[in-house]
Scaffold this motif. Structure first.
Motif, mmCIF file in Angstrom:
data_model
loop_
_atom_site.group_PDB
_atom_site.id
_atom_site.type_symbol
_atom_site.label_atom_id
_atom_site.label_comp_id
_atom_site.label_asym_id
_atom_site.label_seq_id
_atom_site.Cartn_x
_atom_site.Cartn_y
_atom_site.Cartn_z
ATOM 1 N N ALA A 70 -45.066 20.990 39.096
ATOM 2 C CA ALA A 70 -44.544 20.856 37.936
ATOM 3 C C ALA A 70 -44.149 21.588 37.010
ATOM 4 C CB ALA A 70 -44.847 19.335 37.980
ATOM 5 N N PHE A 71 -43.131 22.392 35.774
ATOM 6 C CA PHE A 71 -42.283 23.010 35.037
ATOM 7 C C PHE A 71 -41.504 22.649 34.331
ATOM 8 C CE2 PHE A 71 -41.444 24.748 38.620
ATOM 9 C CZ PHE A 71 -39.784 25.753 38.741
ATOM 10 N N ASP A 72 -41.503 23.297 32.869
ATOM 11 C CA ASP A 72 -40.292 23.192 31.904
ATOM 12 C C ASP A 72 -39.495 24.445 31.969
ATOM 13 O OD1 ASP A 72 -40.866 20.786 32.075
ATOM 14 O OD2 ASP A 72 -41.458 20.425 29.786
ATOM 15 N N VAL A 73 -38.767 24.665 31.756
ATOM 16 C CA VAL A 73 -37.756 25.938 31.312
ATOM 17 C C VAL A 73 -36.982 25.592 30.007
ATOM 18 C CG1 VAL A 73 -35.757 27.420 31.779
ATOM 19 C CG2 VAL A 73 -37.908 26.347 33.987
ATOM 20 N N LEU A 74 -37.406 25.931 28.966
ATOM 21 C CA LEU A 74 -35.812 26.202 28.254
ATOM 22 C C LEU A 74 -34.716 27.173 28.806
ATOM 23 C CD1 LEU A 74 -38.995 27.317 25.049
ATOM 24 C CD2 LEU A 74 -38.021 24.791 25.961
ATOM 25 N N LEU A 75 -33.178 26.280 28.431
ATOM 26 C CA LEU A 75 -32.770 27.129 28.504
ATOM 27 C C LEU A 75 -31.362 27.145 27.086
ATOM 28 C CD1 LEU A 75 -31.861 23.759 31.438
ATOM 29 C CD2 LEU A 75 -32.410 26.790 31.412
ATOM 30 N N PHE A 76 -31.238 27.995 26.976
ATOM 31 C CA PHE A 76 -30.774 28.884 26.025
ATOM 32 C C PHE A 76 -29.185 29.457 26.785
ATOM 33 C CE2 PHE A 76 -33.246 30.024 22.430
ATOM 34 C CZ PHE A 76 -34.455 29.106 22.260
ATOM 35 N N THR A 77 -28.665 29.029 25.414
ATOM 36 C CA THR A 77 -26.823 29.950 25.866
ATOM 37 C C THR A 77 -26.726 29.851 24.806
ATOM 38 O OG1 THR A 77 -24.605 29.957 27.804
ATOM 39 C CG2 THR A 77 -25.107 27.911 25.986
ATOM 40 N N ASP A 78 -25.468 30.694 24.516
ATOM 41 C CA ASP A 78 -24.636 31.302 24.106
ATOM 42 C C ASP A 78 -25.444 31.830 21.738
ATOM 43 O OD1 ASP A 78 -21.791 31.406 24.700
ATOM 44 O OD2 ASP A 78 -22.790 30.004 26.028
ATOM 45 N N PRO A 79 -26.336 31.815 22.371
ATOM 46 C CA PRO A 79 -27.074 32.487 20.723
ATOM 47 C C PRO A 79 -25.918 32.915 19.692
ATOM 48 C CG PRO A 79 -28.846 33.071 22.133
ATOM 49 C CD PRO A 79 -27.060 32.658 23.197
ATOM 50 N N GLN A 80 -25.291 33.668 20.443
ATOM 51 C CA GLN A 80 -23.587 34.912 19.691
ATOM 52 C C GLN A 80 -24.067 35.091 18.359
ATOM 53 O OE1 GLN A 80 -21.194 32.407 21.457
ATOM 54 N NE2 GLN A 80 -19.497 34.029 20.720
ATOM 55 N N PRO A 81 -25.335 35.869 17.746
ATOM 56 C CA PRO A 81 -24.894 35.839 16.537
ATOM 57 C C PRO A 81 -24.289 37.288 16.510
ATOM 58 C CG PRO A 81 -26.795 37.264 17.647
ATOM 59 C CD PRO A 81 -26.198 36.313 18.694
ATOM 60 N N GLU A 82 -23.254 37.586 15.110
ATOM 61 C CA GLU A 82 -22.654 38.429 15.004
ATOM 62 C C GLU A 82 -22.668 39.189 13.899
ATOM 63 O OE1 GLU A 82 -17.578 39.082 14.112
ATOM 64 O OE2 GLU A 82 -18.510 37.008 13.241
ATOM 65 N N THR A 83 -23.592 38.600 13.258
ATOM 66 C CA THR A 83 -24.332 39.416 11.909
ATOM 67 C C THR A 83 -25.440 39.517 11.713
ATOM 68 O OG1 THR A 83 -24.375 37.810 10.645
ATOM 69 C CG2 THR A 83 -22.505 39.728 10.784
ATOM 70 N N THR A 84 -26.560 40.173 10.972
ATOM 71 C CA THR A 84 -27.693 40.144 11.013
ATOM 72 C C THR A 84 -28.469 38.958 10.191
ATOM 73 O OG1 THR A 84 -27.603 41.410 9.013
ATOM 74 C CG2 THR A 84 -28.570 42.743 10.705
ATOM 75 N N THR A 85 -27.489 38.523 9.129
ATOM 76 C CA THR A 85 -27.339 37.161 8.541
ATOM 77 C C THR A 85 -27.929 36.682 10.212
ATOM 78 O OG1 THR A 85 -26.341 38.022 6.721
ATOM 79 C CG2 THR A 85 -26.441 35.296 7.212
ATOM 80 N N GLU A 86 -26.696 36.038 11.369
ATOM 81 C CA GLU A 86 -26.717 35.001 12.060
ATOM 82 C C GLU A 86 -27.807 35.539 13.106
ATOM 83 O OE1 GLU A 86 -22.303 33.832 11.443
ATOM 84 O OE2 GLU A 86 -23.114 35.261 13.811
ATOM 85 N N LEU A 87 -28.471 36.467 13.107
ATOM 86 C CA LEU A 87 -29.663 36.787 13.522
ATOM 87 C C LEU A 87 -30.927 35.462 13.198
ATOM 88 C CD1 LEU A 87 -29.813 40.015 14.825
ATOM 89 C CD2 LEU A 87 -30.456 38.527 16.440
ATOM 90 N N GLY A 88 -30.685 35.203 11.551
ATOM 91 C CA GLY A 88 -31.357 34.871 11.091
ATOM 92 C C GLY A 88 -31.983 33.364 11.366
ATOM 93 N N TYR A 89 -30.136 32.928 11.260
ATOM 94 C CA TYR A 89 -30.644 31.925 11.368
ATOM 95 C C TYR A 89 -30.734 31.403 13.148
ATOM 96 C CZ TYR A 89 -25.958 31.505 8.306
ATOM 97 O OH TYR A 89 -25.443 31.736 7.333
ATOM 98 N N VAL A 90 -30.497 31.974 14.348
ATOM 99 C CA VAL A 90 -31.001 31.982 15.548
ATOM 100 C C VAL A 90 -32.588 32.036 15.353
ATOM 101 C CG1 VAL A 90 -31.224 33.243 18.681
ATOM 102 C CG2 VAL A 90 -29.330 33.235 17.099
ATOM 103 N N ARG A 91 -33.121 32.851 14.873
ATOM 104 C CA ARG A 91 -34.681 32.902 14.221
ATOM 105 C C ARG A 91 -35.200 32.059 13.553
ATOM 106 N NH1 ARG A 91 -35.267 36.155 10.090
ATOM 107 N NH2 ARG A 91 -34.835 34.849 8.842
#
Length: 558
Positions: free
Chosen positions: A153-174
């Protein structure tokens, strides 16, 4: 899609361009290969010394699968293997249950070796750096493994399409999904593509951010992770391979086999429409990957769960007429999975969907919520981050896959804000008029109450069950009356439609509210007279779990 202005080329890349018959008939290139086939050989060993390099006393491990992306062999009694390889192939170990592979400083698994004796070809010149020359194959290409406890029994985090276009959007992901995931007890995470939004130079910072979640993180590429200058699919993952390794592979964890597949088949730079930055692509696994899947499954017990991850969905509620949004050879994958407990997950469409495919609907295909939602569109919250509600109305976020043996569930997690299973609003037939939009000060006022008594009969209660699907059941009880079932309809979420309409200046030009596959509707009771009433909504989700929420409805006499 009509004539496209030069500045609209990114829209073409995001939505996906179907492959024309001419594009599909282009002759195959030589995949950038310059060397004759060779033989990779080495040892898979237990890294008792902890150095990552085999030392005296580090035993070879028998029966471990090793692959070149097509062929799969098992190590002998001393842990040895041998495989044919060609220029550009990745050789990798299929991590067995009860072991872990080395992780780098950013918790990226290091399990593969990409064979590029002379490096990525100089022509065509790729915008983002490819592979440096590896030289001849090592005399012994070895893979270290270390023992690790892996409960069933275990959990997995499923991400898709973080898709940052800029360094600003990388900050949004963070500041959204990454921060939300801190402290997780999940065994590992994975991202099903569109790690980037074309700018592959942002990979290092992105990987550092994801690495701080503190668990191993597996990846596959999407259409926005391609080298668009490549003449064909064979050179389209050169940057991806340099950063992450093998573009398709498999690993085991507990009693589950994970197939990490690349179904973005790039048709080459020559297929690019006028003024577009990249060429066309289609959803397709291809012969090589399907042979790999068949070879891996050959010895996998049929009663054990198989999870396949890919970027482009097998099917999508948005329609199958665009070959860039569905997988052409999905039936061959489904045939290989037939008779096994199986789940597949994908991204790409920035919607949330459940499909049941194959014989008697035995295969569950889950299109995941995008971390970037509406490509980081929408109004900014108090932190200055785009709200980014998805175009089917689901809050941007990710999913948690919970596995217990061959059984599993998934749940949606909002990247920011409260975690709720649904959104409830009111939608009058008059609310679509521009005048109504202009008069209302807020979306909540427009799609809520008070409402006049003479508007009750023309007003629907609309429920968006964010992770709902065809097996979800929804009912409502109005003002203490008997519960009534709600009808599942395919329509845009009125809430997100109004959010987009009111925030055009912060919305990507291609983003609009799309018909959602998880909307339920019930007309307000005609006898709901003036006063304050309560609507209680009850949900039984795709996995039989209960959820509930409520809305207060005010009705005025005029």
């Amino acid at each position: 899609m009509g004539e496209q202005a030069p500045h609209a080329t990114r829209r073409e890349a995001v939505i996906g361009l179907g492959a024309s018959a001419a594009a599909l008939s282009l002759p195959a290139r030589a995949q950038g290969r310059t060397e004759p086939p060779a033989t990779a050989s080495g040892v898979v060993f237990e890294d008792l010394s902890g150095t990552g390099r085999r030392q005296a006393g580090d035993p070879g491990l028998p029966g471990i699968m090793v692959s070149n992306g097509r062929d799969v062999v098992r190590t002998d009694a001393e842990g040895r293997y041998a495989l044919p390889v060609e220029d550009g192939d990745a050789v990798f170990v299929v991590k067995p249950s009860g072991f872990r592979v080395p992780l780098d400083a950013d918790n990226l698994p290091r399990f593969s070796y990409v064979y590029r004796p002379h490096g990525t070809p100089a022509e065509p010149r790729l915008r983002f750096r490819g592979l440096t020359p590896t030289g001849p194959l090592p005399a012994s290409l070895d893979f270290p493994l270390r023992r690790a406890a892996e409960p069933a029994a275990f959990d997995v985090l499923l991400f898709t399409d973080p898709q940052p276009e800029t360094t600003t959007e990388l900050g949004y992901v963070r500041d959204t999904a990454v921060t939300r995931a801190l402290g997780t007890q999940a065994a590992f995470g994975l991202t099903t593509g569109d790690i980037m939004f074309d700018d592959l130079a942002l990979y290092p910072r992105y990987n550092r951010l994801i690495g701080r979640i503190g668990i191993p993180w597996w990846n596959i590429g999407g259409n926005h992770d391609l080298n668009f200058e490549a003449p064909d699919n064979g050179l389209s993952r050169e940057t991806y391979k340099r950063v992450y390794g093998a573009p398709h592979y498999a690993f085991m964890h507990g009693d589950v086999l994970f197939l990490m597949l690349d179904n973005v088949n790039y048709l080459g730079a020559a297929t690019a429409p006028p003024a577009a930055r990249g060429g066309r692509y289609e959803g397709r696994f291809g012969e090589r990957q399907l042979a790999f899947v068949e070879n891996v499954l050959r010895d996998w017990p049929r009663e054990r769960l198989v999870v396949a991850a890919m970027h482009i969905p097998l099917v999508t509620d948005l329609g199958s007429e665009n070959p860039a949004n569905v997988t052409a050879d999905r039936d061959r994958l489904l045939a290989l999975l037939e008779g096994r407990p199986s789940l597949s997950v994908a991204g790409h469409t920035h919607t949330t969907e459940h499909h049941y495919l194959g014989r008697d609907g035995e295969h569950h295909h889950h299109v995941l919520t995008a971390v970037s939602g509406s490509w980081w569109s929408g109004p900014y919250d108090r932190s200055g981050i785009a709200c980014a509600d998805s175009r089917d109305g689901t809050p941007n976020g990710y999913h948690v896959l919970s596995i217990a043996g061959a059984r599993y569930t998934t749940r949606h997690v909002a990247a920011s804000g409260p975690d709720r299973a649904m959104r409830i609003c009111l939608d009058s037939q008059f609310h679509a008029r521009d005048a109504e939009v202009a008069r209302a000060h807020t979306v909540a006022e427009l799609l809520g109450s008070p409402i006049a008594a003479d508007a009750v009969a023309s007003t629907d209660l609309v429920v968006n069950v964010f992770d709902g699907g065809p097996r979800t059941r929804v009912g409502v009880r109005f003002a203490g009356r008997d519960p009534v079932p709600m009808e599942r309809v395919r329509r845009p979420d009125p809430f997100v439609a109004q959010v987009y309409a009111r925030n055009a200046e912060t919305r990507r030009p291609w983003v609009k509210a799309e018909p959602s596959s998880h909307i339920w509707v019930a007309r307000l009771p005609a006898g709901l007279g003036p006063g304050t009433h309560r609507a209680d909504v009850f949900v039984v989700d795709e996995y039989g779990r209960d959820a509930s929420d409520a809305l207060i409805i005010e009705v005025t006499s005029a």
